[in-house]
Motif scaffolding. Structure first.
Motif, PDB file in Angstrom:
ATOM      1  N   THR A 508      -0.530 -11.578   0.991  1.00 53.11           N
ATOM      2  CA  THR A 508      -0.450 -10.592   2.174  1.00 53.11           C
ATOM      3  C   THR A 508       0.376 -11.278   3.334  1.00 53.11           C
ATOM      4  O   THR A 508       0.969 -10.988   3.892  1.00 53.11           O
ATOM      5  CB  THR A 508      -2.059 -10.337   2.655  1.00 53.11           C
ATOM      6  N   ALA A 509       0.063 -12.671   3.278  1.00 50.27           N
ATOM      7  CA  ALA A 509       0.453 -13.638   4.349  1.00 50.27           C
ATOM      8  C   ALA A 509       1.883 -13.781   3.967  1.00 50.27           C
ATOM      9  O   ALA A 509       2.718 -13.402   5.265  1.00 50.27           O
ATOM     10  CB  ALA A 509      -0.260 -14.927   4.494  1.00 50.27           C
ATOM     11  N   LEU A 510       2.144 -13.987   2.923  1.00 47.99           N
ATOM     12  CA  LEU A 510       3.725 -14.231   2.504  1.00 47.99           C
ATOM     13  C   LEU A 510       4.469 -12.966   2.881  1.00 47.99           C
ATOM     14  O   LEU A 510       5.472 -12.976   3.728  1.00 47.99           O
ATOM     15  CB  LEU A 510       3.775 -14.608   1.191  1.00 47.99           C
ATOM     16  N   VAL A 511       3.821 -11.913   2.331  1.00 44.42           N
ATOM     17  CA  VAL A 511       4.572 -10.433   2.507  1.00 44.42           C
ATOM     18  C   VAL A 511       4.576 -10.040   3.823  1.00 44.42           C
ATOM     19  O   VAL A 511       5.717  -9.609   4.088  1.00 44.42           O
ATOM     20  CB  VAL A 511       4.019  -9.308   1.373  1.00 44.42           C
ATOM     21  N   SER A 512       3.653 -10.138   4.454  1.00 43.30           N
ATOM     22  CA  SER A 512       3.589  -9.633   5.866  1.00 43.30           C
ATOM     23  C   SER A 512       4.578 -10.456   6.791  1.00 43.30           C
ATOM     24  O   SER A 512       5.316 -10.044   7.629  1.00 43.30           O
ATOM     25  CB  SER A 512       2.317  -9.483   6.590  1.00 43.30           C
ATOM     26  N   VAL A 736      10.571  -9.887  -0.662  1.00 45.39           N
ATOM     27  CA  VAL A 736       9.342  -9.364  -0.087  1.00 45.39           C
ATOM     28  C   VAL A 736       8.462  -8.516  -1.086  1.00 45.39           C
ATOM     29  O   VAL A 736       7.298  -8.786  -1.386  1.00 45.39           O
ATOM     30  CB  VAL A 736       9.632  -8.376   1.202  1.00 45.39           C
ATOM     31  N   PHE A 737       9.262  -7.382  -1.717  1.00 45.84           N
ATOM     32  CA  PHE A 737       8.389  -6.588  -2.528  1.00 45.84           C
ATOM     33  C   PHE A 737       7.992  -7.145  -3.782  1.00 45.84           C
ATOM     34  O   PHE A 737       7.353  -7.058  -4.512  1.00 45.84           O
ATOM     35  CB  PHE A 737       9.416  -5.248  -2.760  1.00 45.84           C
ATOM     36  N   GLY A 738       9.016  -8.246  -4.234  1.00 42.97           N
ATOM     37  CA  GLY A 738       8.645  -9.063  -5.557  1.00 42.97           C
ATOM     38  C   GLY A 738       7.520  -9.795  -5.281  1.00 42.97           C
ATOM     39  O   GLY A 738       6.474  -9.732  -6.211  1.00 42.97           O
ATOM     40  N   LEU A 739       7.442 -10.523  -4.241  1.00 40.70           N
ATOM     41  CA  LEU A 739       6.006 -11.303  -3.888  1.00 40.70           C
ATOM     42  C   LEU A 739       4.949 -10.243  -3.844  1.00 40.70           C
ATOM     43  O   LEU A 739       3.854 -10.762  -4.189  1.00 40.70           O
ATOM     44  CB  LEU A 739       6.171 -12.058  -2.876  1.00 40.70           C
ATOM     45  N   LEU A 740       5.033  -9.020  -3.206  1.00 41.84           N
ATOM     46  CA  LEU A 740       3.763  -8.073  -3.075  1.00 41.84           C
ATOM     47  C   LEU A 740       3.406  -7.690  -4.465  1.00 41.84           C
ATOM     48  O   LEU A 740       2.199  -7.678  -4.702  1.00 41.84           O
ATOM     49  CB  LEU A 740       4.583  -7.008  -2.510  1.00 41.84           C
ATOM     50  N   ALA A 741       4.471  -7.625  -5.534  1.00 40.65           N
ATOM     51  CA  ALA A 741       3.943  -7.067  -6.696  1.00 40.65           C
ATOM     52  C   ALA A 741       3.307  -8.181  -7.412  1.00 40.65           C
ATOM     53  O   ALA A 741       2.282  -7.836  -8.007  1.00 40.65           O
ATOM     54  CB  ALA A 741       5.370  -6.570  -7.510  1.00 40.65           C
ATOM     55  N   LEU A 831       1.827  -0.037   4.405  1.00 46.65           N
ATOM     56  CA  LEU A 831       1.768   0.078   2.982  1.00 46.65           C
ATOM     57  C   LEU A 831       1.294  -1.218   2.273  1.00 46.65           C
ATOM     58  O   LEU A 831       0.518  -1.140   1.168  1.00 46.65           O
ATOM     59  CB  LEU A 831       3.424   0.024   2.496  1.00 46.65           C
ATOM     60  N   VAL A 832       1.463  -2.426   2.917  1.00 46.95           N
ATOM     61  CA  VAL A 832       0.634  -3.730   2.446  1.00 46.95           C
ATOM     62  C   VAL A 832      -0.932  -3.498   2.598  1.00 46.95           C
ATOM     63  O   VAL A 832      -1.464  -3.950   1.483  1.00 46.95           O
ATOM     64  CB  VAL A 832       0.975  -4.861   3.158  1.00 46.95           C
ATOM     65  N   VAL A 833      -1.237  -2.972   3.756  1.00 47.35           N
ATOM     66  CA  VAL A 833      -2.992  -2.668   3.656  1.00 47.35           C
ATOM     67  C   VAL A 833      -3.076  -1.632   2.552  1.00 47.35           C
ATOM     68  O   VAL A 833      -4.305  -1.704   2.149  1.00 47.35           O
ATOM     69  CB  VAL A 833      -3.095  -2.265   5.158  1.00 47.35           C
ATOM     70  N   LEU A 835      -1.892  -0.921  -0.158  1.00 48.90           N
ATOM     71  CA  LEU A 835      -1.755  -1.427  -1.632  1.00 48.90           C
ATOM     72  C   LEU A 835      -2.939  -2.576  -1.755  1.00 48.90           C
ATOM     73  O   LEU A 835      -3.624  -2.546  -2.865  1.00 48.90           O
ATOM     74  CB  LEU A 835      -0.481  -1.941  -1.785  1.00 48.90           C
ATOM     75  N   SER A 836      -3.184  -3.222  -0.797  1.00 49.02           N
ATOM     76  CA  SER A 836      -4.510  -4.363  -0.947  1.00 49.02           C
ATOM     77  C   SER A 836      -5.675  -3.343  -1.158  1.00 49.02           C
ATOM     78  O   SER A 836      -6.375  -3.981  -1.842  1.00 49.02           O
ATOM     79  CB  SER A 836      -4.495  -4.962   0.248  1.00 49.02           C
ATOM     80  N   LEU A 837      -5.863  -2.530  -0.601  1.00 48.02           N
ATOM     81  CA  LEU A 837      -7.138  -1.760  -0.655  1.00 48.02           C
ATOM     82  C   LEU A 837      -7.260  -1.038  -1.848  1.00 48.02           C
ATOM     83  O   LEU A 837      -8.420  -0.887  -2.688  1.00 48.02           O
ATOM     84  CB  LEU A 837      -7.512  -0.715   0.605  1.00 48.02           C
ATOM     85  N   ALA A 838      -5.926  -0.565  -2.362  1.00 49.20           N
ATOM     86  CA  ALA A 838      -5.909   0.192  -3.560  1.00 49.20           C
ATOM     87  C   ALA A 838      -6.208  -0.737  -4.783  1.00 49.20           C
ATOM     88  O   ALA A 838      -6.807  -0.649  -5.943  1.00 49.20           O
ATOM     89  CB  ALA A 838      -4.562   0.856  -3.680  1.00 49.20           C
ATOM     90  N   VAL A 839      -5.783  -1.956  -4.500  1.00 52.21           N
ATOM     91  CA  VAL A 839      -6.010  -3.023  -5.557  1.00 52.21           C
ATOM     92  C   VAL A 839      -7.627  -3.223  -5.679  1.00 52.21           C
ATOM     93  O   VAL A 839      -8.149  -3.448  -6.836  1.00 52.21           O
ATOM     94  CB  VAL A 839      -5.309  -4.395  -5.072  1.00 52.21           C
ATOM     95  N   GLY A 840      -8.305  -3.283  -4.580  1.00 57.73           N
ATOM     96  CA  GLY A 840      -9.856  -3.384  -4.637  1.00 57.73           C
ATOM     97  C   GLY A 840     -10.578  -2.332  -5.290  1.00 57.73           C
ATOM     98  O   GLY A 840     -11.232  -2.448  -6.133  1.00 57.73           O
ATOM     99  N   ALA A 841      -9.924  -1.223  -4.993  1.00 52.25           N
ATOM    100  CA  ALA A 841     -10.661   0.079  -5.730  1.00 52.25           C
ATOM    101  C   ALA A 841     -10.086   0.133  -7.194  1.00 52.25           C
ATOM    102  O   ALA A 841     -11.146   0.390  -7.862  1.00 52.25           O
ATOM    103  CB  ALA A 841      -9.816   1.438  -4.951  1.00 52.25           C
ATOM    104  N   ALA A 842      -8.880  -0.227  -7.386  1.00 46.90           N
ATOM    105  CA  ALA A 842      -8.621  -0.241  -8.854  1.00 46.90           C
ATOM    106  C   ALA A 842      -9.257  -1.245  -9.823  1.00 46.90           C
ATOM    107  O   ALA A 842      -9.681  -0.927 -10.866  1.00 46.90           O
ATOM    108  CB  ALA A 842      -7.142  -0.308  -8.979  1.00 46.90           C
ATOM    109  N   ALA A 843      -9.476  -2.455  -9.110  1.00 47.04           N
ATOM    110  CA  ALA A 843     -10.302  -3.779  -9.896  1.00 47.04           C
ATOM    111  C   ALA A 843     -11.410  -3.224 -10.080  1.00 47.04           C
ATOM    112  O   ALA A 843     -11.831  -3.895 -11.153  1.00 47.04           O
ATOM    113  CB  ALA A 843      -9.815  -4.626  -8.915  1.00 47.04           C
ATOM    114  N   ALA A 844     -12.001  -2.457  -9.383  1.00 44.05           N
ATOM    115  CA  ALA A 844     -13.606  -1.934  -9.496  1.00 44.05           C
ATOM    116  C   ALA A 844     -14.057  -1.146 -10.667  1.00 44.05           C
ATOM    117  O   ALA A 844     -14.966  -0.862 -10.855  1.00 44.05           O
ATOM    118  CB  ALA A 844     -14.176  -1.479  -8.344  1.00 44.05           C
ATOM    119  N   ALA A 845     -12.958  -0.444 -10.961  1.00 44.14           N
ATOM    120  CA  ALA A 845     -12.914   0.696 -11.814  1.00 44.14           C
ATOM    121  C   ALA A 845     -13.829   0.452 -13.170  1.00 44.14           C
ATOM    122  O   ALA A 845     -14.811   1.009 -13.485  1.00 44.14           O
ATOM    123  CB  ALA A 845     -11.681   1.392 -12.291  1.00 44.14           C
ATOM    124  N   LEU A 846     -13.146  -0.484 -13.873  1.00 42.56           N
ATOM    125  CA  LEU A 846     -13.746  -0.976 -15.195  1.00 42.56           C
ATOM    126  C   LEU A 846     -15.250  -1.641 -15.031  1.00 42.56           C
ATOM    127  O   LEU A 846     -16.427  -1.368 -15.633  1.00 42.56           O
ATOM    128  CB  LEU A 846     -12.911  -1.830 -16.092  1.00 42.56           C
TER     129      LEU A 846
END
Length: 863
Positions: A508-512, A736-741, A831-833, A835-846
Motif C-alpha cells: 500500500t505504501a509503494l502503490v499510494s 503502480v498497478f503491477g505492484l498493487l497486484a 481503489l487501493v483501500v 482492494l485492500s479491504l477486499a483482500v481481507g474479506a476474501a482471505a477470510a473465506a476459507l
C-alpha cells in the motif's frame, strides 16, 4: 533432526503451500526476466546473422567535418564498385543506397512513425541474374522508375496496400506519391521488430539518399577461406582515407551486440522491480508462517530439547525445513518463470517496437538464480524464527505454548522503531528545500523512504494496540459480539498481527506513493505541454533530422482562419561541454505564438549573432543580458570542424524556462545555416483568428491538407499536445498497478495462512463459543471481521507512509518540472483501500468456513 524436519514439512504442507506460492512469485519474475533477456538476445543475434550473411567487409563514406547532411556527397560510385570487385579474394561487391522513409497507411495515418530506427528505405540492386538476393520479390516486380516503390510483406499488410495502389511517403520535406509495383521479404531485424521497409529503383534511391551516380555504402563478399582482416587492408589501400572507411562485418556485428545487450537488459528491469518487491513482501509471510509453526510446536521442541537436542540442532532443523520449502518454491518459480518469459515479448513490445520471437534459451544463470533466491530468501527469513525456537526452555515450553514478549524486548523495539521513523522522516524533511532531482537528492529520498517504512515495520506490533482498539469500535458496531471478539483476537498477538499486516502495508505504501507521484506528474506534464504556447496548433516533425517543406509554410498561412503561421527551425547549441536545444524564430511573429516571460531584455532584439536564453541556461552558463557567450549551432559536441562554426553570441534577453521556446531562442537564419539539414524547418506554430476557441475539425483537416498529409509531420491542437504528454508516465502507471497486484496476491496468501493457523490454534475456543450459543454465522462473521481489522490496519499504516513520502519528494519533482504540484488521486487511493479491504474479506473465506464447520464436541475433543 533431518528426518524430523522432513516430517514437519510433510505434516504442515498445507500451511507451507502459501509460503511456497509467495516465494515462487519472486523467483518467477527473476528467472523469467533472465530467460527472456537471453532468449531475446539470441533472437536478435540470429536475425543479425542473417543481415550480415555472405558479407565479409563493408565500405562506408566519410564526410568533411561540419558538412550539412543535405549537402553530403560520397566517393562511392560505380567505378569504385568495379575496382573493389576486382580485388583478389572478393567474389562480389554490392552497392547500397539506404536511408529513411516514413510511410502513410492507405487510410492516410502515419505508419509506425514513432520507430525512429525502423523506417528503412533502400535501393533494389539486381545481381547478374536480375534479382536482388537481399530483397527477394514475393509478388509483382522490382521498381524501375522514380514513381515506383516496393514494400516488404509486413509493411504492405500493416498499411492495407495491394499491388497497384498509390503509396504516400516522405523521406524529407515534400510528400511523395508512388505506385506499389512489388512485394519483397526481408530478414533485417529493424524491419521484423516493427519497422517499415520501402525499396526504390537504384537511380531513385541515389537521388533520395545520396547524389546521382553515388552510393551510401558497398557490401563486399569474400571467397571461402579469405582472411577478412587482410581483405579489409587490401580494400582500405584503395580508398581515400578522408572520404571512406572499411569495417569487417564481424566488427559491425560486435557493435550491434553491445546495443542488443543494452536494449534487452533495459527490458528486464521492470520485471526485476516486481521480483524484488514480491520477495521483500513475501519474506514477512515466511517469517510469520515459521513463527506460528514454532509457537504451535513449542511442546514438541521442548521435548526434543529434553531428550538431548542442542540449540544448534533446533536451529538447523528449522532452517532445513526452510531450505526444503525454498527448493520447492525455486522449482515452482522457475516453471512459472518460463511462462513469464514467454509472455514478456508480447507485453513489452509495442506496435512500433515488436520484439523478435525465438525459442526460449535456458542457460545456467536463471537456474542458479532461482535456486539461490528461492532457497536464500526462505532460509534468511526463517532464521529469526529459528533463533526464537532455540531459546525455548523445556520447562517453559511445557508450561505454556505461548509466551508474551518481555517488557525489555518491547522497549528495545519501540526505541529502535522510533529512531528509524525519525531518521527516515528527517531525511525526507531535509529535501523540503531541494530545487532539483539530482542523483544525490534522489538517493536521499530513496534512503529516507526505506528507513521510514522499516521504522513502521519495527513499530507495527506496538502501534497495533491503539490503532486496532480504535478500529475495533467500528467492528463492534458492525458485528456486535462477533466484532468485539474479532478485535480481541487481533490484539491477542500484536507481533503476529503486525507481521500479517506488513505485506499489505508495504504494498500500500509503494502503490499510494507512486500513484500520488504519477498523478501529480501527469498533471504537471499536461500543464507543461501547453505552457509557453500561444498558438492554437503546432505542426511539427518528429525529430530534428527531418524537415517541413518550405512551401508548406506559405500554404498553411493561406488557410482561411489562420492569423499567424510562424516557422521554427530546431537544432542544438553547444556551449562548453553541453549541448542544449535551440529554436530559430522570426522575432516579428514569435510574440504571437509563444508566451515568453522575460526577466530582462526582449525577443524583439533577436537577430544574426543575438540570442535570448532561458533562466536555467543563463544560470548553468553564468551569462546575463548584455553578455557574450561562445557557442556553435548544429549537431555534434566538438571534434574537427566545430571551431569553424563556433562564434560569439550576444545575449539580448533572459526568459523563464519555456518548453515551447526551449533553452535558447535565436534568429531563424542563424539556426538554419548550421542545422542538421541546412535551411530546414521543424515546426510551424499556428495562431488562428478565433484564438482560444475550441479546435475546429475542418480547420485541422485543412492544415493537414496544407502539408499534404505528410506522414513525417504531426498536426496537433493544444488538447492533443496535452494528451500526448499524458503518455509519458505510462511505465510508472504499469508499475503502480503491477505492484498493487503483487501486494494483493501476497497479502491474500499471508492472511489466509495466518487465519487458517489461527483457527487451528483456537479450536477449543471456537468449540466453547459454539457450545454457549454462537451460531455458525457468528463464527464466520468473527473471522471475517478479524481479517478486515488486520487489513485495515496494514492499509492505514501504508497510506500514511506512502502519502508522507510522496509529499516530501514533491520538492524534487518541482525542481525538475516547475508546474509540479502535490495532488491526491482520490479515485486511485479509494481503489487501493477497497482492494485492500477486499483482500481481507476474501482471505477470510476459507478459514471462516472451516471454523464454522467445527462442531462443539469435536472442537473440544480435537484440541
Amino acid at each position: 533432526m533431518l528426518r524430523t524436519a522432513l516430517r514437519n514439512v510433510l505434516a504442515h504442507k498445507a500451511r507451507l503451500i502459501m509460503t511456497v506460492l509467495a516465494v515462487s512469485l519472486g523467483v518467477a519474475f527473476i528467472s523469467g526476466s533472465l530467460v527472456f533477456a537471453d532468449s531475446t538476445t539470441a533472437a536478435y543475434r540470429a536475425s543479425m546473422a542473417k543481415n550480415y550473411a555472405g558479407i565479409a567487409v563493408t565500405v562506408d563514406p566519410k564526410y568533411p567535418p561540419g558538412a550539412p547532411a543535405g549537402e553530403r556527397t560520397t566517393v562511392l560510385d560505380d567505378a569504385l564498385v568495379a575496382e573493389l570487385a576486382a580485388v583478389p579474394g572478393v567474389t562480389a561487391a554490392r552497392p547500397t543506397a539506404d536511408g529513411s522513409a516514413t510511410l502513410a497507411a492507405k487510410d492516410g495515418s502515419p505508419m509506425r512513425a514513432g520507430n525512429a530506427m525502423g523506417k528503412l528505405a533502400a535501393a533494389y540492386v539486381p545481381g547478374p541474374d536480375g534479382k536482388d538476393r537481399r530483397y527477394p520479390l514475393t509478388a509483382g516486380r522490382a521498381p524501375r522508375t522514380d514513381g515506383e516503390v516496393a514494400l516488404d510483406r509486413g509493411t504492405a499488410a500493416a498499411g492495407s496496400y495491394s499491388l497497384g495502389d498509390t503509396v504516400t511517403l516522405a523521406t524529407d520535406g515534400p510528400v511523395l506519391h508512388m505506385r506499389l509495383v512489388g512485394i519483397v521479404s526481408s530478414d533485417d531485424t529493424r524491419v521484423t521488430s516493427g519497422g517499415t521497409l520501402a525499396v526504390f529503383g537504384k537511380a531513385t534511391a541515389q537521388k533520395l539518399f545520396a547524389t546521382p551516380g553515388h552510393y551510401t555504402g558497398i557490401d563486399v563478399s569474400a571467397a571461402p577461406g579469405t582472411d577478412r582482416i587482410e581483405l579489409a587492408r587490401r580494400i582500405s589501400a584503395l580508398l581515400p582515407a578522408d572520404r571512406a572507411e572499411v569495417t569487417t562485418a564481424t566488427a559491425k556485428a560486435a557493435r550491434q551486440s553491445v546495443f542488443i545487450d543494452t536494449k534487452t537488459s533495459s527490458y528486464a528491469r521492470l520485471p526485476m522491480v516486481f521480483a524484488v518487491v514480491s520477495l521483500f513482501i513475501g519474506s514477512f509471510l515466511i517469517i510469520n508462517t515459521f513463527t506460528m509453526l514454532i509457537t504451535r510446536r513449542s511442546r514438541e521442541i521442548a521435548l526434543l530439547r529434553a531428550i538431548g537436542a542442542t540449540r544448534r540442532q533446533v536451529v538447523g532443523s528449522v532452517l532445513a525445513e526452510a531450505a526444503l520449502v525454498g527448493l520447492v518454491a525455486s522449482a515452482t518459480g522457475f516453471v512459472l518463470g518460463l511462462g513469464v518469459a514467454t509472455a514478456l515479448p508480447g507485453l513489452l513490445g509495442t506496435a512500433d517496437d515488436l520484439l523478435p520471437r525465438g525459442p526460449l534459451v535456458i542457460g545456467p544463470a536463471p537456474v542458479l538464480a532461482s535456486l539461490a533466491v528461492g532457497v536464500g530468501v526462505t532460509v534468511l527469513a526463517a532464521w529469526l524464527p529459528s533463533r526464537r525456537a532455540a531459546r525455548i526452555a523445556p520447562v517453559e515450553a511445557m508450561r505454556t505454548a505461548e509466551q508474551p514478549p518481555s517488557t525489555t524486548v518491547s522497549r528495545i523495539r519501540g526505541a529502535a522503531g522510533a529512531v528509524m521513523l525519525l531518521a527516515g522522516g528527517g531525511l525526507l524533511i531535509s529535501l523540503s528545500g531541494a530545487k532539483d532531482a539530482s542523483d544525490e537528492n534522489l538517493q536521499t529520498a530513496m534512503l529516507g523512504c526505506g528507513v521510514l517504512v522499516t521504522g513502521l515495520i519495527v513499530l507495527a506490533p506496538l502501534l497495533a494496540g491503539p490503532v486496532i482498539r480504535l478500529l475495533g469500535r467500528l467492528t463492534a458496531r458492525l458485528g456486535g459480539v462477533a466484532g468485539g471478539l474479532a478485535k480481541d483476537n487481533a490484539l491477542r498477538d500484536p507481533r503476529r498481527t503486525a507481521a500479517t499486516a506488513a505485506a499489505l502495508m508495504i504494498s500500500t505504501a509503494l502503490v499510494s506513493g507512486l500513484a500520488v507521484i504519477d498523478h501529480s506528474s501527469s498533471r504537471a506534464l499536461d500543464s507543461q505541454a501547453a505552457a509557453g504556447l500561444s498558438a492554437d496548433y503546432v505542426i511539427s516533425t518528429r525529430n530534428t533530422t527531418t524537415a517541413i517543406d518550405a512551401a508548406a509554410v506559405r500554404r498553411v498561412a493561406a488557410v482561411p482562419g489562420v492569423a499567424t503561421a510562424s516557422a521554427v527551425a530546431d537544432s542544438t547549441m553547444t556551449a562548453g561541454a553541453s549541448a542544449r536545444p535551440v529554436s530559430g524564430v522570426d522575432p516579428k511573429t514569435v510574440g504571437a505564438v509563444m508566451k515568453l516571460r522575460f526577466t530582462s531584455g526582449s525577443a524583439e532584439d533577436l537577430g544574426p549573432g543575438r540570442i535570448a536564453v532561458s533562466s536555467s541556461f543563463a544560470r548553468d552558463n553564468r551569462v546575463s543580458t548584455g553578455g557574450l557567450i561562445k557557442a556553435s549551432i548544429g549537431p555534434g559536441q566538438g571534434g574537427p570542424g566545430r571551431g569553424d562554426r563556433e562564434r560569439s553570441y550576444t545575449v539580448v534577453g533572459v526568459y523563464e524556462d519555456n518548453p515551447t521556446a526551449q533553452d535558447v531562442l535565436a534568429d531563424r537564419g542563424d539556426v538554419q545555416q548550421h542545422s542538421y539539414l541546412r535551411n530546414s524547418l521543424q515546426r510551424i506554430l499556428v495562431a488562428t483568428e478565433h484564438h482560444g476557441t475550441a479546435a475546429s475539425r475542418n480547420l485541422e483537416k485543412q492544415l493537414r491538407g496544407a502539408v499534404d498529409n505528410s506522414p513525417l509531420l504531426k498536426v496537433q491542437n493544444r488538447a492533443q499536445l496535452v494528451q500526448e504528454q499524458a503518455g509519458v508516465a505510462g511505465d510508472l502507471i504499469t508499475m503502480v498497478f503491477g505492484l498493487l497486484a503483487i501486494g494483493v496476491i501476497i497479502s491474500a496468501l499471508g492472511m489466509v495462512n495466518t487465519l487458517a493457523m489461527s483457527v487451528s490454534e483456537r479450536t477449543r475456543e471456537i468449540g466453547v463459543l459454539r457450545a454457549i450459543g454462537m451460531d455458525r454465522t457468528g463464527i464466520r462473521r468473527m473471522i471475517r471481521l478479524e481479517s478486515l481489522t488486520v487489513a485495515a490496519y496494514g492499509t492505514l499504516l501504508g497510506l500514511a507512509a506512502g502519502l508522507f513520502g510522496a509529499w516530501k519528494i514533491s520538492g524534487l519533482a518541482n525542481g525538475a518540472v516547475p508546474q509540479y504540484a502535490f495532488a491526491l488521486p482520490w479515485g486511485t487511493l479509494a481503489l487501493v483501500v477497497v482492494l485492500s479491504l477486499a483482500v481481507g474479506a476474501a482471505a477470510a473465506a476459507l478459514p471462516a468456513r472451516r471454523a464454522a464447520a467445527l462442531s462443539p464436541l469435536q472442537a473440544v475433543a480435537e484440541s
